[in-house]
Design a protein around this motif. Sequence first.
Motif, PDB file in Angstrom:
ATOM      1  N   VAL A  34     -10.097  -2.928   0.595  1.00 15.49           N
ATOM      2  CA  VAL A  34      -8.936  -1.999   0.579  1.00 15.49           C
ATOM      3  C   VAL A  34      -7.787  -2.568   1.196  1.00 15.49           C
ATOM      4  N   GLU A  35      -7.734  -3.163   2.229  1.00 14.97           N
ATOM      5  CA  GLU A  35      -6.647  -3.663   3.135  1.00 14.97           C
ATOM      6  C   GLU A  35      -5.850  -4.781   2.544  1.00 14.97           C
ATOM      7  N   ALA A  39      -2.201  -5.081   1.032  1.00 14.18           N
ATOM      8  CA  ALA A  39      -1.145  -5.794   1.131  1.00 14.18           C
ATOM      9  C   ALA A  39      -0.606  -6.475  -0.018  1.00 14.18           C
ATOM     10  N   LEU A  40      -1.427  -6.460  -1.013  1.00 14.08           N
ATOM     11  CA  LEU A  40      -1.032  -6.977  -2.377  1.00 14.08           C
ATOM     12  C   LEU A  40       0.189  -6.095  -2.947  1.00 14.08           C
ATOM     13  N   ILE A  41      -0.168  -4.855  -2.723  1.00 10.19           N
ATOM     14  CA  ILE A  41       0.745  -3.808  -2.992  1.00 10.19           C
ATOM     15  C   ILE A  41       2.200  -3.980  -2.507  1.00 10.19           C
ATOM     16  N   VAL A  60      -5.668   4.997  -3.808  1.00  6.86           N
ATOM     17  CA  VAL A  60      -5.786   4.162  -2.854  1.00  6.86           C
ATOM     18  C   VAL A  60      -6.492   2.857  -3.344  1.00  6.86           C
ATOM     19  N   GLY A  61      -6.247   1.958  -2.687  1.00  4.25           N
ATOM     20  CA  GLY A  61      -6.998   0.526  -3.146  1.00  4.25           C
ATOM     21  C   GLY A  61      -6.570   0.169  -4.573  1.00  4.25           C
ATOM     22  N   LEU A  62      -7.675  -0.193  -5.097  1.00  2.00           N
ATOM     23  CA  LEU A  62      -7.548  -0.699  -6.577  1.00  2.00           C
ATOM     24  C   LEU A  62      -6.771   0.264  -7.573  1.00  2.00           C
ATOM     25  N   ALA A  63      -7.051   1.755  -7.141  1.00  2.00           N
ATOM     26  CA  ALA A  63      -6.435   2.705  -8.114  1.00  2.00           C
ATOM     27  C   ALA A  63      -4.803   2.796  -7.684  1.00  2.00           C
ATOM     28  N   ALA A  64      -4.538   2.408  -6.382  1.00  2.00           N
ATOM     29  CA  ALA A  64      -3.130   2.466  -6.167  1.00  2.00           C
ATOM     30  C   ALA A  64      -2.347   1.189  -6.611  1.00  2.00           C
ATOM     31  N   LEU A  65      -3.327  -0.062  -6.595  1.00  2.00           N
ATOM     32  CA  LEU A  65      -2.455  -1.145  -7.221  1.00  2.00           C
ATOM     33  C   LEU A  65      -2.167  -0.888  -8.549  1.00  2.00           C
ATOM     34  N   TYR A 235      -1.576   5.854  -1.474  1.00  2.00           N
ATOM     35  CA  TYR A 235      -0.765   4.431  -0.943  1.00  2.00           C
ATOM     36  C   TYR A 235       0.155   4.103  -2.146  1.00  2.00           C
ATOM     37  N   PRO A 236       1.153   3.544  -1.748  1.00  2.00           N
ATOM     38  CA  PRO A 236       1.599   3.290  -0.454  1.00  2.00           C
ATOM     39  C   PRO A 236       2.190   4.474   0.020  1.00  2.00           C
TER      40      PRO A 236
END
Lengths: 236, 219
Positions: A34-35, A39-41, A60-65, A235-236
């Motif tokens: 997740v972190e 950071a990639l986002i 969050v995480g992959l869904a947020a990306l 996120y973000p």
Amino acid sequence: MIDKRVSSAAEAVADVRDGATVMIGGFGEAGSPVELIHALIDQGVRGLTVISNNTGSGEVGLAALLKEKRVSKVICSFPRTANSTVFPELYRSGFTELELVPQGTLAERIRAGGAGIPAFFTPTGVGTPLGEGKELRTIDGREYLLEYGLHADFALIKGRAADTHGNVLYNKTARNFGPIMAMAAKTSVVQVEHIVAAGELDPETIVTPGIFVSRVIEIAKPAHESELVAAGVTYP
Amino acid sequence: MTTEASTIGWTRDEMAQRLALDIANGLYVNLGIGIPELVAKHVPEGRTLIYHTENGLLGMGPSPRDGDGDPELINAGKRQVSANPGAAYFHHADSFSMIRGGHLDLSVLGALQVAQNGDLANWSTGEPDAIPAVGGAMDLVAGVKMVYVITQHTTKTGEPKLVESCTYPLTGRGVVDRIYTDLAVIDVTPDGFQVVELGPGVEFETVKAQTGAPLRPAP
């Protein structure tokens, strides 16, 4: 002296370029880095091809990306979760392309990519829609499909512990795609809860040898996706 | 038909119990999500099965009590589980080597349709708006030694699930060995569907009427 530690998640993913192919470990939330994804986002990269078993939950995480529209294509076996509408909306709108791959074929394509095997024959998917258009070969009286190895520019992986040489141990079923993705990416980044000096891990217990790992980053208390989702975090 | 179905045949738990009777001691077994998971509750006393979950665990145990689990110890349905004594963790390529390489003895899966030649459709209804998702089902049916399907005999609207040929997209061709429904246990043979056992109070003609392909009575 070899020391693969980097000091921040931001530094760990700073050189991911637009259009890169990124393997992201995890099966559901188990093993999802997740972190590193966050950071990639923050880093801002776009047009990614993501290779991952799922497409994340909540926002969050992959869904947020995905939600931030950074991903133009996913290569995936199960892009559906009970609690996320992010991928379905992007898929239906045509923004994110999907290459659906049976889970074992996905794993073997990743393994093959990392092992110098350009392609292989598998019985999985013969006679199904996912076998259509693929080369068929009969070997010893049984039909097989030709499937190609997968490579990536980066792999983002979550482990439990590592040493400074990049040897990695995992936690339970969070191991899943981590070891094979580490093999198949040019640059493999592994977040772990603690990093020890080379020599402190028993060589007999190493799961991913350091040759497959480029960078390790210590995230002492990683977030669990399900807890973030339950708390309504986005996120973000 | 619904009234009749509620008074004869097996409940979901009884279907799982009936299937569990047919699993020998010591087999390596992968149980799919849904009714297949119920099988683990009904394994007869004195038999130990080793459960495989394709996300990297052999020796899977029951779900822990709330608060005792680890979000990184889950099953293929992404529910928290436990690891029994003698368990082992492994990565995904090893896990599917166990599956594809014929090392697992039995896969128990749900079904949308099973055809008389053993074709299985269980991953997609092919609706254009649906998000396609396949997971490990195609690998399981292609590689595991025996494939048992556990399913209601008909759909909620009474359409047969056992059919001459599947209309839904296939998961695998000619892969199903045996089917456990609420009405009967049925083998897939080279000559098509054959009843092994009828559920309690179920007449052969009742099963035949709800099956979309020729059905032979128990020998």
